[in-house]
Design a protein around this motif. Structure first.
Motif, PDB file in Angstrom:
ATOM      1  N   ARG A 110       0.800  -1.231   0.000  1.00 45.23           N
ATOM      2  CA  ARG A 110       0.000   0.000   0.000  1.00 45.23           C
ATOM      3  C   ARG A 110       0.827   1.273   0.000  1.00 45.23           C
ATOM      4  NH1 ARG A 110      -4.245  -2.288   4.203  1.00 45.23           N
ATOM      5  NH2 ARG A 110      -4.945  -3.997   2.884  1.00 45.23           N
ATOM      6  N   ASP A 111       2.061   1.200   0.389  1.00 41.42           N
ATOM      7  CA  ASP A 111       2.903   2.400   0.387  1.00 41.42           C
ATOM      8  C   ASP A 111       3.450   2.718  -1.009  1.00 41.42           C
ATOM      9  OD1 ASP A 111       4.589   0.210   0.254  1.00 41.42           O
ATOM     10  OD2 ASP A 111       6.109   1.068   1.577  1.00 41.42           O
ATOM     11  N   LYS A 112       3.079   1.937  -1.992  1.00 41.79           N
ATOM     12  CA  LYS A 112       3.588   2.093  -3.352  1.00 41.79           C
ATOM     13  C   LYS A 112       2.570   2.757  -4.289  1.00 41.79           C
ATOM     14  CE  LYS A 112       6.342  -2.132  -2.726  1.00 41.79           C
ATOM     15  NZ  LYS A 112       7.068  -1.525  -1.673  1.00 41.79           N
ATOM     16  N   LYS A 113       1.481   3.288  -3.747  1.00 44.06           N
ATOM     17  CA  LYS A 113       0.421   3.937  -4.537  1.00 44.06           C
ATOM     18  C   LYS A 113      -0.200   2.980  -5.554  1.00 44.06           C
ATOM     19  CE  LYS A 113       1.084   8.019  -2.693  1.00 44.06           C
ATOM     20  NZ  LYS A 113       0.155   8.541  -1.739  1.00 44.06           N
ATOM     21  N   LEU A 114      -0.170   1.699  -5.231  1.00 38.69           N
ATOM     22  CA  LEU A 114      -0.695   0.675  -6.121  1.00 38.69           C
ATOM     23  C   LEU A 114      -2.212   0.776  -6.279  1.00 38.69           C
ATOM     24  CD1 LEU A 114       0.214  -1.642  -7.852  1.00 38.69           C
ATOM     25  CD2 LEU A 114       0.223  -3.105  -5.852  1.00 38.69           C
ATOM     26  N   GLY A 115      -2.909   1.275  -5.268  1.00 39.94           N
ATOM     27  CA  GLY A 115      -4.356   1.455  -5.372  1.00 39.94           C
ATOM     28  C   GLY A 115      -4.727   2.392  -6.504  1.00 39.94           C
ATOM     29  N   HIS A 116      -3.933   3.448  -6.681  1.00 37.90           N
ATOM     30  CA  HIS A 116      -4.197   4.392  -7.769  1.00 37.90           C
ATOM     31  C   HIS A 116      -3.946   3.740  -9.129  1.00 37.90           C
ATOM     32  CE1 HIS A 116      -5.042   7.845  -5.259  1.00 37.90           C
ATOM     33  NE2 HIS A 116      -4.022   7.495  -4.511  1.00 37.90           N
ATOM     34  N   LEU A 117      -2.873   2.965  -9.229  1.00 40.81           N
ATOM     35  CA  LEU A 117      -2.605   2.240 -10.472  1.00 40.81           C
ATOM     36  C   LEU A 117      -3.740   1.259 -10.777  1.00 40.81           C
ATOM     37  CD1 LEU A 117       1.203   1.401 -10.052  1.00 40.81           C
ATOM     38  CD2 LEU A 117       0.195   3.140 -11.538  1.00 40.81           C
ATOM     39  N   LEU A 118      -4.204   0.573  -9.750  1.00 38.73           N
ATOM     40  CA  LEU A 118      -5.289  -0.395  -9.898  1.00 38.73           C
ATOM     41  C   LEU A 118      -6.559   0.287 -10.403  1.00 38.73           C
ATOM     42  CD1 LEU A 118      -6.569  -3.213  -9.464  1.00 38.73           C
ATOM     43  CD2 LEU A 118      -6.852  -2.591  -7.049  1.00 38.73           C
ATOM     44  N   MET A 119      -6.929   1.411  -9.821  1.00 39.46           N
ATOM     45  CA  MET A 119      -8.141   2.109 -10.257  1.00 39.46           C
ATOM     46  C   MET A 119      -8.012   2.623 -11.688  1.00 39.46           C
ATOM     47  SD  MET A 119     -10.652   1.839  -8.319  1.00 39.46           S
ATOM     48  CE  MET A 119     -11.726   3.036  -9.113  1.00 39.46           C
ATOM     49  N   ARG A 120      -6.858   3.179 -12.031  1.00 42.85           N
ATOM     50  CA  ARG A 120      -6.673   3.655 -13.409  1.00 42.85           C
ATOM     51  C   ARG A 120      -6.800   2.494 -14.401  1.00 42.85           C
ATOM     52  NH1 ARG A 120      -3.039   7.330 -10.902  1.00 42.85           N
ATOM     53  NH2 ARG A 120      -1.202   6.057 -11.275  1.00 42.85           N
ATOM     54  N   GLU A 121      -6.232   1.354 -14.038  1.00 37.91           N
ATOM     55  CA  GLU A 121      -6.306   0.184 -14.911  1.00 37.91           C
ATOM     56  C   GLU A 121      -7.742  -0.333 -14.998  1.00 37.91           C
ATOM     57  OE1 GLU A 121      -4.659  -2.586 -17.586  1.00 37.91           O
ATOM     58  OE2 GLU A 121      -3.895  -0.695 -16.806  1.00 37.91           O
ATOM     59  N   ALA A 122      -8.471  -0.355 -13.874  1.00 34.85           N
ATOM     60  CA  ALA A 122      -9.861  -0.820 -13.870  1.00 34.85           C
ATOM     61  C   ALA A 122     -10.741   0.084 -14.739  1.00 34.85           C
ATOM     62  CB  ALA A 122     -10.395  -0.873 -12.440  1.00 34.85           C
ATOM     63  N   ILE A 123     -10.547   1.375 -14.641  1.00 40.01           N
ATOM     64  CA  ILE A 123     -11.305   2.329 -15.462  1.00 40.01           C
ATOM     65  C   ILE A 123     -10.962   2.116 -16.946  1.00 40.01           C
ATOM     66  CG2 ILE A 123     -11.567   4.783 -16.031  1.00 40.01           C
ATOM     67  CD1 ILE A 123     -11.163   5.253 -12.909  1.00 40.01           C
ATOM     68  N   ARG A 124      -9.688   1.903 -17.240  1.00 39.88           N
ATOM     69  CA  ARG A 124      -9.260   1.648 -18.613  1.00 39.88           C
ATOM     70  C   ARG A 124      -9.914   0.370 -19.170  1.00 39.88           C
ATOM     71  NH1 ARG A 124      -6.462  -1.342 -21.652  1.00 39.88           N
ATOM     72  NH2 ARG A 124      -5.695  -2.691 -19.995  1.00 39.88           N
ATOM     73  N   VAL A 125      -9.993  -0.675 -18.341  1.00 37.26           N
ATOM     74  CA  VAL A 125     -10.610  -1.932 -18.765  1.00 37.26           C
ATOM     75  C   VAL A 125     -12.077  -1.705 -19.128  1.00 37.26           C
ATOM     76  CG1 VAL A 125     -11.337  -4.225 -17.987  1.00 37.26           C
ATOM     77  CG2 VAL A 125      -8.999  -3.443 -17.556  1.00 37.26           C
ATOM     78  N   ILE A 126     -12.790  -0.941 -18.313  1.00 39.93           N
ATOM     79  CA  ILE A 126     -14.198  -0.647 -18.605  1.00 39.93           C
ATOM     80  C   ILE A 126     -14.321   0.122 -19.911  1.00 39.93           C
ATOM     81  CG2 ILE A 126     -16.172   0.757 -17.862  1.00 39.93           C
ATOM     82  CD1 ILE A 126     -15.570  -0.212 -14.998  1.00 39.93           C
ATOM     83  N   GLU A 127     -13.454   1.112 -20.095  1.00 40.95           N
ATOM     84  CA  GLU A 127     -13.516   1.919 -21.314  1.00 40.95           C
ATOM     85  C   GLU A 127     -13.194   1.092 -22.560  1.00 40.95           C
ATOM     86  OE1 GLU A 127     -12.369   6.192 -19.211  1.00 40.95           O
ATOM     87  OE2 GLU A 127     -10.824   5.084 -20.305  1.00 40.95           O
TER      88      GLU A 127
END
Length: 148
Positions: free
Chosen positions: A86-103
């Protein structure tokens, strides 16, 4: 960190991948958050599973739904990052990737989520806005949020 994203439908998951992602979800949502609830809810079969692996180990995960499979709009759920990452800002990467997958997979820009209330600012940073009052889901305060 050597992060690799995998996108799989339920029937494409290996038994080991399914075991590992359920283990991560249980580790965080049941044990860490001290919340007894039915994680295996019958929705995994409909979802696209977004898996973030570091050297073959699942460290981030989300399930993604097309419109009308969970909410009227496309949705993202079970957003989880292994505690030690969690200290690696991985949550933000995960959300950006999830949004990209939907798009890309659904050609959708409208997304609805059921967010834990304490993560409101996190989801706002990804363009989501609160669209409901607080409600309890498995005794944890949640809000509905929408993007697009």
């Amino acid at each position: 960190m050597n992060l690799e994203w995998k996108i799989k439908r339920f029937d494409a998951l290996s038994s080991q991948e399914l075991y590992n992602l359920l283990q991560l979800r249980s580790e965080v949502f049941v044990v860490e958050q001290n919340c007894v609830y039915q994680d295996i809810d019958g929705k995994d079969e409909k979802a696209i599973h977004l898996i973030g692996e570091d050297n073959g180990k699942i460290v981030a995960y989300a399930r993604i739904f097309k419109p009308n499979d969970y909410f009227e709009q496309a949705s993202i759920g079970r957003v989880v990052v292994k505690e030690s990452y969690r200290d690696k800002k991985l949550g933000h990467l995960l959300m950006r990737e999830a949004i990209r997958v939907i798009e890309t997979h659904f050609e959708e820009t409208k997304i609805t989520i059921s967010a834990q209330l304490y993560l409101k600012k996190f989801y706002e940073s990804h363009g989501f806005v609160q669209t409901s009052e607080m409600y309890l889901e498995d005794d944890i305060p949640h809000i509905e949020m929408k993007k697009g």
